[in-house]
Each structure stands twice: as C-alpha cells, then as structure tokens.
Design a protein around this motif. Structure first.
Motif, PDB file in Angstrom:
ATOM      1  N   VAL A  51      35.023  34.641  51.420  1.00  0.00           N
ATOM      2  CA  VAL A  51      35.059  35.618  50.335  1.00  0.00           C
ATOM      3  C   VAL A  51      36.431  36.265  50.354  1.00  0.00           C
ATOM      4  O   VAL A  51      36.854  36.824  51.368  1.00  0.00           O
ATOM      5  CB  VAL A  51      33.956  36.691  50.508  1.00  0.00           C
ATOM      6  CG1 VAL A  51      34.034  37.722  49.390  1.00  0.00           C
ATOM      7  CG2 VAL A  51      32.580  36.047  50.555  1.00  0.00           C
ATOM      8  N   HIS A  52      37.126  36.178  49.233  1.00  0.00           N
ATOM      9  CA  HIS A  52      38.476  36.720  49.109  1.00  0.00           C
ATOM     10  C   HIS A  52      38.429  37.871  48.131  1.00  0.00           C
ATOM     11  O   HIS A  52      38.097  37.693  46.963  1.00  0.00           O
ATOM     12  CB  HIS A  52      39.447  35.631  48.630  1.00  0.00           C
ATOM     13  CG  HIS A  52      39.415  34.434  49.523  1.00  0.00           C
ATOM     14  ND1 HIS A  52      40.166  34.358  50.665  1.00  0.00           N
ATOM     15  CD2 HIS A  52      38.693  33.294  49.465  1.00  0.00           C
ATOM     16  CE1 HIS A  52      39.916  33.206  51.273  1.00  0.00           C
ATOM     17  NE2 HIS A  52      39.028  32.552  50.561  1.00  0.00           N
ATOM     18  N   GLY A  53      38.757  39.058  48.622  1.00  0.00           N
ATOM     19  CA  GLY A  53      38.654  40.261  47.809  1.00  0.00           C
ATOM     20  C   GLY A  53      39.981  40.721  47.255  1.00  0.00           C
ATOM     21  O   GLY A  53      41.020  40.616  47.912  1.00  0.00           O
ATOM     22  N   GLY A  54      39.930  41.226  46.031  1.00  0.00           N
ATOM     23  CA  GLY A  54      41.113  41.770  45.390  1.00  0.00           C
ATOM     24  C   GLY A  54      42.076  40.689  44.951  1.00  0.00           C
ATOM     25  O   GLY A  54      41.952  39.522  45.317  1.00  0.00           O
ATOM     26  N   ARG A  55      43.041  41.084  44.170  1.00  0.00           N
ATOM     27  CA  ARG A  55      44.006  40.122  43.638  1.00  0.00           C
ATOM     28  C   ARG A  55      44.868  39.519  44.736  1.00  0.00           C
ATOM     29  O   ARG A  55      45.227  38.345  44.672  1.00  0.00           O
ATOM     30  CB  ARG A  55      44.856  40.786  42.564  1.00  0.00           C
ATOM     31  CG  ARG A  55      44.026  41.115  41.328  1.00  0.00           C
ATOM     32  CD  ARG A  55      44.809  41.886  40.314  1.00  0.00           C
ATOM     33  NE  ARG A  55      44.002  42.120  39.118  1.00  0.00           N
ATOM     34  CZ  ARG A  55      44.323  42.987  38.187  1.00  0.00           C
ATOM     35  NH1 ARG A  55      45.422  43.715  38.288  1.00  0.00           N
ATOM     36  NH2 ARG A  55      43.549  43.145  37.140  1.00  0.00           N
ATOM     37  N   ASP A  56      45.197  40.292  45.775  1.00  0.00           N
ATOM     38  CA  ASP A  56      45.997  39.754  46.876  1.00  0.00           C
ATOM     39  C   ASP A  56      45.203  38.712  47.661  1.00  0.00           C
ATOM     40  O   ASP A  56      45.748  37.679  48.044  1.00  0.00           O
ATOM     41  CB  ASP A  56      46.471  40.867  47.807  1.00  0.00           C
ATOM     42  CG  ASP A  56      47.552  41.737  47.177  1.00  0.00           C
ATOM     43  OD1 ASP A  56      48.184  41.297  46.191  1.00  0.00           O
ATOM     44  OD2 ASP A  56      47.756  42.858  47.672  1.00  0.00           O
ATOM     45  N   GLY A  57      43.920  38.989  47.915  1.00  0.00           N
ATOM     46  CA  GLY A  57      43.062  38.029  48.603  1.00  0.00           C
ATOM     47  C   GLY A  57      42.917  36.746  47.806  1.00  0.00           C
ATOM     48  O   GLY A  57      42.925  35.641  48.353  1.00  0.00           O
ATOM     49  N   TRP A  58      42.791  36.905  46.510  1.00  0.00           N
ATOM     50  CA  TRP A  58      42.664  35.770  45.605  1.00  0.00           C
ATOM     51  C   TRP A  58      43.939  34.928  45.640  1.00  0.00           C
ATOM     52  O   TRP A  58      43.901  33.709  45.715  1.00  0.00           O
ATOM     53  CB  TRP A  58      42.375  36.325  44.221  1.00  0.00           C
ATOM     54  CG  TRP A  58      42.248  35.370  43.107  1.00  0.00           C
ATOM     55  CD1 TRP A  58      41.597  34.170  43.104  1.00  0.00           C
ATOM     56  CD2 TRP A  58      42.771  35.539  41.795  1.00  0.00           C
ATOM     57  NE1 TRP A  58      41.684  33.598  41.864  1.00  0.00           N
ATOM     58  CE2 TRP A  58      42.398  34.418  41.047  1.00  0.00           C
ATOM     59  CE3 TRP A  58      43.510  36.544  41.171  1.00  0.00           C
ATOM     60  CZ2 TRP A  58      42.743  34.258  39.713  1.00  0.00           C
ATOM     61  CZ3 TRP A  58      43.839  36.383  39.844  1.00  0.00           C
ATOM     62  CH2 TRP A  58      43.464  35.261  39.135  1.00  0.00           C
ATOM     63  N   ARG A  59      45.108  35.579  45.614  1.00  0.00           N
ATOM     64  CA  ARG A  59      46.381  34.848  45.676  1.00  0.00           C
ATOM     65  C   ARG A  59      46.541  34.127  47.023  1.00  0.00           C
ATOM     66  O   ARG A  59      47.032  33.001  47.077  1.00  0.00           O
ATOM     67  CB  ARG A  59      47.557  35.786  45.452  1.00  0.00           C
ATOM     68  CG  ARG A  59      47.754  36.132  43.993  1.00  0.00           C
ATOM     69  CD  ARG A  59      49.021  36.986  43.810  1.00  0.00           C
ATOM     70  NE  ARG A  59      49.234  37.275  42.417  1.00  0.00           N
ATOM     71  CZ  ARG A  59      49.866  36.471  41.567  1.00  0.00           C
ATOM     72  NH1 ARG A  59      50.349  35.335  41.985  1.00  0.00           N
ATOM     73  NH2 ARG A  59      50.007  36.809  40.300  1.00  0.00           N
ATOM     74  N   HIS A  60      46.125  34.783  48.109  1.00  0.00           N
ATOM     75  CA  HIS A  60      46.206  34.148  49.429  1.00  0.00           C
ATOM     76  C   HIS A  60      45.315  32.903  49.467  1.00  0.00           C
ATOM     77  O   HIS A  60      45.717  31.856  49.988  1.00  0.00           O
ATOM     78  CB  HIS A  60      45.817  35.135  50.528  1.00  0.00           C
ATOM     79  CG  HIS A  60      45.805  34.527  51.878  1.00  0.00           C
ATOM     80  ND1 HIS A  60      46.960  34.203  52.550  1.00  0.00           N
ATOM     81  CD2 HIS A  60      44.782  34.143  52.675  1.00  0.00           C
ATOM     82  CE1 HIS A  60      46.648  33.652  53.711  1.00  0.00           C
ATOM     83  NE2 HIS A  60      45.331  33.597  53.804  1.00  0.00           N
ATOM     84  N   MET A  61      44.105  33.022  48.921  1.00  0.00           N
ATOM     85  CA  MET A  61      43.191  31.881  48.870  1.00  0.00           C
ATOM     86  C   MET A  61      43.832  30.738  48.082  1.00  0.00           C
ATOM     87  O   MET A  61      43.825  29.584  48.519  1.00  0.00           O
ATOM     88  CB  MET A  61      41.867  32.300  48.229  1.00  0.00           C
ATOM     89  CG  MET A  61      40.820  31.208  48.133  1.00  0.00           C
ATOM     90  SD  MET A  61      40.925  30.076  46.711  1.00  0.00           S
ATOM     91  CE  MET A  61      41.000  31.186  45.334  1.00  0.00           C
ATOM     92  N   ALA A  62      44.418  31.042  46.926  1.00  0.00           N
ATOM     93  CA  ALA A  62      45.036  30.020  46.081  1.00  0.00           C
ATOM     94  C   ALA A  62      46.211  29.349  46.800  1.00  0.00           C
ATOM     95  O   ALA A  62      46.393  28.130  46.714  1.00  0.00           O
ATOM     96  CB  ALA A  62      45.489  30.627  44.765  1.00  0.00           C
ATOM     97  N   LYS A  63      46.994  30.133  47.532  1.00  0.00           N
ATOM     98  CA  LYS A  63      48.127  29.580  48.277  1.00  0.00           C
ATOM     99  C   LYS A  63      47.637  28.608  49.349  1.00  0.00           C
ATOM    100  O   LYS A  63      48.195  27.519  49.504  1.00  0.00           O
ATOM    101  CB  LYS A  63      48.936  30.713  48.915  1.00  0.00           C
ATOM    102  CG  LYS A  63      50.133  30.226  49.683  1.00  0.00           C
ATOM    103  CD  LYS A  63      50.899  31.363  50.328  1.00  0.00           C
ATOM    104  CE  LYS A  63      52.070  30.791  51.093  1.00  0.00           C
ATOM    105  NZ  LYS A  63      52.328  31.430  52.323  1.00  0.00           N
TER     106      LYS A  63
END
Length: 140
Positions: A51-63
């Motif tokens: 589970v990736h929270g927030g826009r930064d978590g989402w960007r880290h997941m995408a990277k």
C-alpha cells in the motif's frame, strides 16, 4: 449518463493516452486527478507491491515498477458505480521486464474509489502475479 468520477477518469485517460503510465510526465498529469492522500495498492509479492500512500508514495511505487518493467495498459471495459463513488476497470496489461526483455500479457481488474471526483484509492488485481514475476528470470 456518466458520473463525474467516470468523466474525470476518461479525461485523464485522454491526456495520458500513449504515454508510459509510470513516467514522470504521465504522473505529473495524473497528479491533478488524484487526492493528496491517495492510496495505491499493488500485490505484495511484486517489488513495487504493498500500500503506497500519498502522491510521494505513489511516485516511489511507480519508480520501482519502472525499474523492473515497461508497462502498457489498455482499458477494455469500465463500469461506473456512482452511488458508491467507484469505477471498475477490466484492463489488458503487457509487462516487459527491463533486464530480460521477457513479456507477459493478461487481464487485470482495477477498483478505483473516488472522493470529490478524484481517485482516492486504486486497488489492482492482476490475474497472474507469478507470470509477471517470472519475466524477471532469464531462461537458459
């Protein structure tokens, strides 16, 4: 008639059409369509899973995803459930491992939960996580 949720999702899809969904350019566009506290849920067995929270978590997941695969997504069916603030997607996915070049195709279900017309939570349900992970292994 489509709900505000589906209309916004379709507008987003039009803007990122043909782009790598994990690229910085597509993520910059998507940022206007997600809530600041958005949660992105991927199968935990994936390197980018959890589970990736927030826009930064989402960007880290995408990277992390992009470091392992090149991804092509084609939504084939969409179901709009406005009374629940939900859009359900049936998506064909193509995963190509960056290191091995091996590719797998299969369908995935995505459950998008909305708040005020923006995506607040995306849960991804791939048909075969083993097949995706197997692309990372070189065959002899």
């Amino acid at each position: 008639m489509a709900s505000k949720n589906l209309e916004n999702f379709l507008a987003l899809m039009a803007k990122v059409k043909g782009m790598d969904p994990t690229s910085d350019a597509s993520l910059d566009i998507m940022q206007d369509y997600v809530t600041p506290d958005m949660e992105f849920v991927q199968p935990p067995s994936f390197p980018h899973g959890g589970v990736h929270g927030g826009r930064d978590g989402w960007r880290h997941m995408a990277k992390t995803l992009n470091e392992n695969w090149q991804l092509h997504i084609s939504p084939d069916h969409m179901w709009d459930i406005p009374e629940e603030d939900v859009v359900v997607l049936y998506v064909n996915m193509e995963w190509t491992a960056q290191k091995t070049g091996r590719t797998v195709h299969y369908p995935t279900m995505e459950l998008l939960r909305f708040k005020d017309g923006r995506i607040a939570r995306a849960e991804i349900f791939p048909q075969d996580t083993h097949a995706v992970l197997e692309t990372l292994n070189a065959h002899d």
